[in-house]
Design a protein around this motif. Structure first.
Motif, PDB file in Angstrom:
ATOM      1  N   ALA A 467      11.865  -1.949 -31.206  1.00  0.00           N
ATOM      2  CA  ALA A 467      11.962  -2.965 -32.263  1.00  0.00           C
ATOM      3  C   ALA A 467      11.768  -2.333 -33.638  1.00  0.00           C
ATOM      4  O   ALA A 467      12.484  -2.660 -34.589  1.00  0.00           O
ATOM      5  CB  ALA A 467      10.910  -4.052 -32.021  1.00  0.00           C
ATOM      6  N   LYS A 468      10.795  -1.413 -33.741  1.00  0.00           N
ATOM      7  CA  LYS A 468      10.544  -0.730 -35.009  1.00  0.00           C
ATOM      8  C   LYS A 468      11.761   0.092 -35.434  1.00  0.00           C
ATOM      9  O   LYS A 468      12.095   0.184 -36.623  1.00  0.00           O
ATOM     10  CB  LYS A 468       9.320   0.183 -34.858  1.00  0.00           C
ATOM     11  N   ALA A 469      12.447   0.712 -34.434  1.00  0.00           N
ATOM     12  CA  ALA A 469      13.627   1.537 -34.719  1.00  0.00           C
ATOM     13  C   ALA A 469      14.875   0.697 -34.945  1.00  0.00           C
ATOM     14  O   ALA A 469      15.914   1.223 -35.355  1.00  0.00           O
ATOM     15  CB  ALA A 469      13.855   2.516 -33.569  1.00  0.00           C
ATOM     16  N   GLY A 470      14.787  -0.618 -34.683  1.00  0.00           N
ATOM     17  CA  GLY A 470      15.946  -1.501 -34.845  1.00  0.00           C
ATOM     18  C   GLY A 470      17.013  -1.258 -33.802  1.00  0.00           C
ATOM     19  O   GLY A 470      18.209  -1.395 -34.076  1.00  0.00           O
ATOM     20  N   LYS A 471      16.592  -0.892 -32.591  1.00  0.00           N
ATOM     21  CA  LYS A 471      17.531  -0.586 -31.511  1.00  0.00           C
ATOM     22  C   LYS A 471      17.261  -1.456 -30.282  1.00  0.00           C
ATOM     23  O   LYS A 471      16.131  -1.902 -30.064  1.00  0.00           O
ATOM     24  CB  LYS A 471      17.394   0.888 -31.084  1.00  0.00           C
ATOM     25  N   MET A 472      18.313  -1.653 -29.494  1.00  0.00           N
ATOM     26  CA  MET A 472      18.184  -2.418 -28.260  1.00  0.00           C
ATOM     27  C   MET A 472      18.162  -1.445 -27.073  1.00  0.00           C
ATOM     28  O   MET A 472      19.096  -0.654 -26.908  1.00  0.00           O
ATOM     29  CB  MET A 472      19.354  -3.381 -28.092  1.00  0.00           C
ATOM     30  N   PRO A 473      17.108  -1.487 -26.243  1.00  0.00           N
ATOM     31  CA  PRO A 473      17.062  -0.602 -25.076  1.00  0.00           C
ATOM     32  C   PRO A 473      17.999  -1.108 -23.982  1.00  0.00           C
ATOM     33  O   PRO A 473      18.247  -2.302 -23.866  1.00  0.00           O
ATOM     34  CB  PRO A 473      15.603  -0.693 -24.630  1.00  0.00           C
ATOM     35  N   LEU A 474      18.481  -0.172 -23.168  1.00  0.00           N
ATOM     36  CA  LEU A 474      19.358  -0.541 -22.071  1.00  0.00           C
ATOM     37  C   LEU A 474      18.549  -0.860 -20.807  1.00  0.00           C
ATOM     38  O   LEU A 474      17.523  -0.240 -20.551  1.00  0.00           O
ATOM     39  CB  LEU A 474      20.339   0.593 -21.765  1.00  0.00           C
ATOM     40  N   ILE A 475      19.017  -1.826 -20.064  1.00  0.00           N
ATOM     41  CA  ILE A 475      18.531  -2.198 -18.720  1.00  0.00           C
ATOM     42  C   ILE A 475      17.011  -2.176 -18.574  1.00  0.00           C
ATOM     43  O   ILE A 475      16.481  -1.701 -17.576  1.00  0.00           O
ATOM     44  CB  ILE A 475      19.198  -1.342 -17.619  1.00  0.00           C
ATOM     45  N   VAL A 476      16.284  -2.668 -19.568  1.00  0.00           N
ATOM     46  CA  VAL A 476      14.823  -2.672 -19.473  1.00  0.00           C
ATOM     47  C   VAL A 476      14.349  -3.587 -18.341  1.00  0.00           C
ATOM     48  O   VAL A 476      13.461  -3.237 -17.570  1.00  0.00           O
ATOM     49  CB  VAL A 476      14.172  -3.103 -20.804  1.00  0.00           C
ATOM     50  N   ALA A 477      14.959  -4.769 -18.236  1.00  0.00           N
ATOM     51  CA  ALA A 477      14.544  -5.715 -17.199  1.00  0.00           C
ATOM     52  C   ALA A 477      14.707  -5.105 -15.812  1.00  0.00           C
ATOM     53  O   ALA A 477      13.836  -5.248 -14.945  1.00  0.00           O
ATOM     54  CB  ALA A 477      15.344  -7.008 -17.317  1.00  0.00           C
ATOM     55  N   GLU A 478      15.837  -4.396 -15.622  1.00  0.00           N
ATOM     56  CA  GLU A 478      16.093  -3.766 -14.326  1.00  0.00           C
ATOM     57  C   GLU A 478      15.069  -2.654 -14.044  1.00  0.00           C
ATOM     58  O   GLU A 478      14.584  -2.499 -12.924  1.00  0.00           O
ATOM     59  CB  GLU A 478      17.514  -3.172 -14.286  1.00  0.00           C
ATOM     60  N   ARG A 479      14.753  -1.903 -15.093  1.00  0.00           N
ATOM     61  CA  ARG A 479      13.778  -0.812 -14.919  1.00  0.00           C
ATOM     62  C   ARG A 479      12.386  -1.377 -14.589  1.00  0.00           C
ATOM     63  O   ARG A 479      11.662  -0.818 -13.772  1.00  0.00           O
ATOM     64  CB  ARG A 479      13.710   0.045 -16.190  1.00  0.00           C
ATOM     65  N   MET A 480      12.023  -2.464 -15.244  1.00  0.00           N
ATOM     66  CA  MET A 480      10.720  -3.077 -14.966  1.00  0.00           C
ATOM     67  C   MET A 480      10.660  -3.594 -13.535  1.00  0.00           C
ATOM     68  O   MET A 480       9.642  -3.457 -12.845  1.00  0.00           O
ATOM     69  CB  MET A 480      10.454  -4.211 -15.960  1.00  0.00           C
ATOM     70  N   LYS A 481      11.774  -4.157 -13.081  1.00  0.00           N
ATOM     71  CA  LYS A 481      11.824  -4.667 -11.712  1.00  0.00           C
ATOM     72  C   LYS A 481      11.685  -3.511 -10.708  1.00  0.00           C
ATOM     73  O   LYS A 481      10.954  -3.606  -9.707  1.00  0.00           O
ATOM     74  CB  LYS A 481      13.148  -5.402 -11.488  1.00  0.00           C
TER      75      LYS A 481
END
Length: 511
Positions: A467-481
């Protein structure tokens, strides 16, 4: 101060240093061999089996084949020496060999030692099985007390209490040792409310000894209750029990903590009267206590006295003295003493240099810390977890993130099982977030995943960095799962926030 993080490794030095005791016992054993004029004995052969893979039984058989007699009393003495030196495997092999000999008459006390060694080498379950398989006539007071001690060492309160009840029914509680074991258990577990009841029961059945009073004083020290401690000490004196160095060490520690310096000076004098070659570790405690009082001259005097009494200082004593000099801000003397340690010790124990490394980092002398680390490596000293932890904090203060991540990774990789340092993790992520360093955050996540330490907070810190870098991470939900990590409200908010930002390619290549 980073040096405070070394306290767990120094606690034993300051009070009941098992390492100091071990080395002192080794020196004693060497002296015994020297006094025999170097003649060949079974004891000398067994004590010289430095490597655990070598067999004590083979050495005994060879001794017998050469026509020598093997006597039980001699083997018992060797077992005692091996236990002092923490050579438990060889001691156990000797006990097992004696058990297999029909002409060796074993007593309950022998089986008590055997049980203790099984617990140390093979664990609690094996020790319990050994006890169950003993003939009933051997399940007497010594073996029951040995099993109780094993339960205490494994902090098995319920099993220890059940065994105490059984021992009471069988009339085995006519001396203070079992009660002392229970006091030790309750104090170490923080079950202090149970201590008075144990002491009442002890007094009904027998009389307290100096160990009982020392443990009781330890409980007072944990509560910093000076008044109660002084009452207990008076009771000890009225009972005409001679206090030992541990008694006065515990009292002194309390007085120092409560800024009762006059009383501390008085008990320190009494404590020193009780220090001797036989209780070598008392001197390290004296050095530490005088350090806490700021008695620089006394610290130097004691070190000189120790060098006059003992042939060679051991690692624990060097650790204690260097730690004291650092605390007293005698940095040049600490460095000189470290150089002396390098020249006389071949152990390569990194706990000694870690003291100076911490000192340099505390003083923001990172260049000197790096040079000193290189000196350690050149001397063949392998860095420990603490070494890497100290360097991680040092580089974090310097904001050198690449080195922070590298040292943190090495710290985690240096131990079989990492006990998570949540403060360090938060501080590293905080720095990464402030700089929007998503590459570093992803690297840190990979290290934490390999260490088995990923949770909701870790992922939230990662998302805050994105959020600080102003970027959207990829597949975070999948990684958390995949990591079996639960979402919370902050996770949902951060995902909503970052999903509106530009897509980052970083997460896909690091995860």
């Amino acid at each position: 101060m980073l040096l405070r993080r070394l306290r767990p490794s120094l606690a034993a030095v300051r009070y009941f240093s098992t390492e100091a005791a071990r080395t002192a016992d080794l020196a004693s054993s060497e002296a015994t061999v020297t006094r025999t004029g170097g003649r060949d004995t079974l004891g000398r052969r067994l004590l010289s089996l430095a490597y655990a893979k070598r067999s004590a039984v083979v050495a005994i058989h060879k001794w017998k084949e050469e026509g020598h007699a093997v006597r039980k009393y001699e083997l018992n003495r060797i077992v005692r020496e091996l236990r002092k030196l923490k050579r438990y495997k060889h001691a156990l092999e000797i006990c097992e060999w004696m058990t297999s000999q029909e002409d060796v008459q074993l007593l309950p006390g022998d089986y008590a030692v055997h049980l203790d060694l099984i617990a140390k080498v093979r664990g609690l379950t094996s020790a319990e099985k050994f006890f169950e398989d003993l003939p009933d006539k051997m399940k007497g007071q010594p073996t029951c007390t040995s099993l109780l001690h094993t339960y205490v060492q494994h902090k098995e309160s319920s099993k220890a209490e059940d065994l105490m009840e059984e021992m009471s029914e069988r009339g085995f509680l006519k001396y203070p040792l079992p009660y002392n074991h229970m006091l030790s258990l309750y104090i170490s577990n923080g079950q202090l409310k149970k201590v008075p009841e144990v002491i009442r029961e002890l007094k009904k059945n027998t009389s307290p000894d100096v160990v009982t009073y020392n443990l009781w004083l330890t409980m007072c020290a944990s509560q910093n209750d000076v008044e109660a401690a002084e009452k207990i000490f008076l009771e000890l004196k009225k009972a005409k029990i001679e206090p030992d160095w541990v008694t006065y060490s515990t009292l002194t520690s309390m007085y120092v903590k409560s800024s009762l310096n006059e009383k501390a000076s008085s008990t320190l004098k009494e404590m020193e009267k009780r220090a001797s070659r036989k209780v070598r570790v008392a001197y390290s405690s004296l050095v530490s206590l005088h350090t806490n009082l700021g008695n620089k001259d006394e610290v130097y005097r004691l070190w000189k006295k120790m060098k006059a009494i003992f042939r060679k200082m051991n690692d624990a004593e060097y650790t204690c003295m260097i730690s004291s000099l650092v605390k007293l801000k005698e940095f040049e003397e600490a460095e000189k003493l470290y150089t002396e340690w390098e020249s006389v010790s071949g152990t390569g124990d990194c706990r000694v240099p870690n003291l100076l490394l911490a000192s340099y980092i505390n003083k923001n002398q990172m260049e000197m810390a790096e040079d000193f680390y290189n000196r350690m490596r050149q001397r063949g000293i392998n860095p420990s977890y603490t070494t890497w932890e100290l360097l991680t904090w040092g580089y974090l203060k310097q904001k050198k993130i690449e080195k922070v991540l590298d040292c943190f990774k090495k710290a985690v990789g240096s131990v079989k099982k990492w006990n998570p340092d949540d403060r360090m993790v938060r501080e590293v992520f905080k720095f990464l977030e402030e700089h929007g360093n998503i590459e570093g955050a992803e690297q840190l996540l990979v290290t934490l995943r390999k260490a088995g330490h990923v949770n909701t907070e870790v992922y939230n810190m990662l998302l805050r960095t994105y959020a600080k870098a102003g970027k959207m991470p990829l597949i975070v939900a999948e990684r958390m799962k995949k990591d079996k990590v639960q979402f919370n409200e902050e996770t949902q908010d951060l995902l909503k926030l970052t999903c509106k930002m530009l897509v980052s390619e970083v997460s896909s290549c690091l995860s």
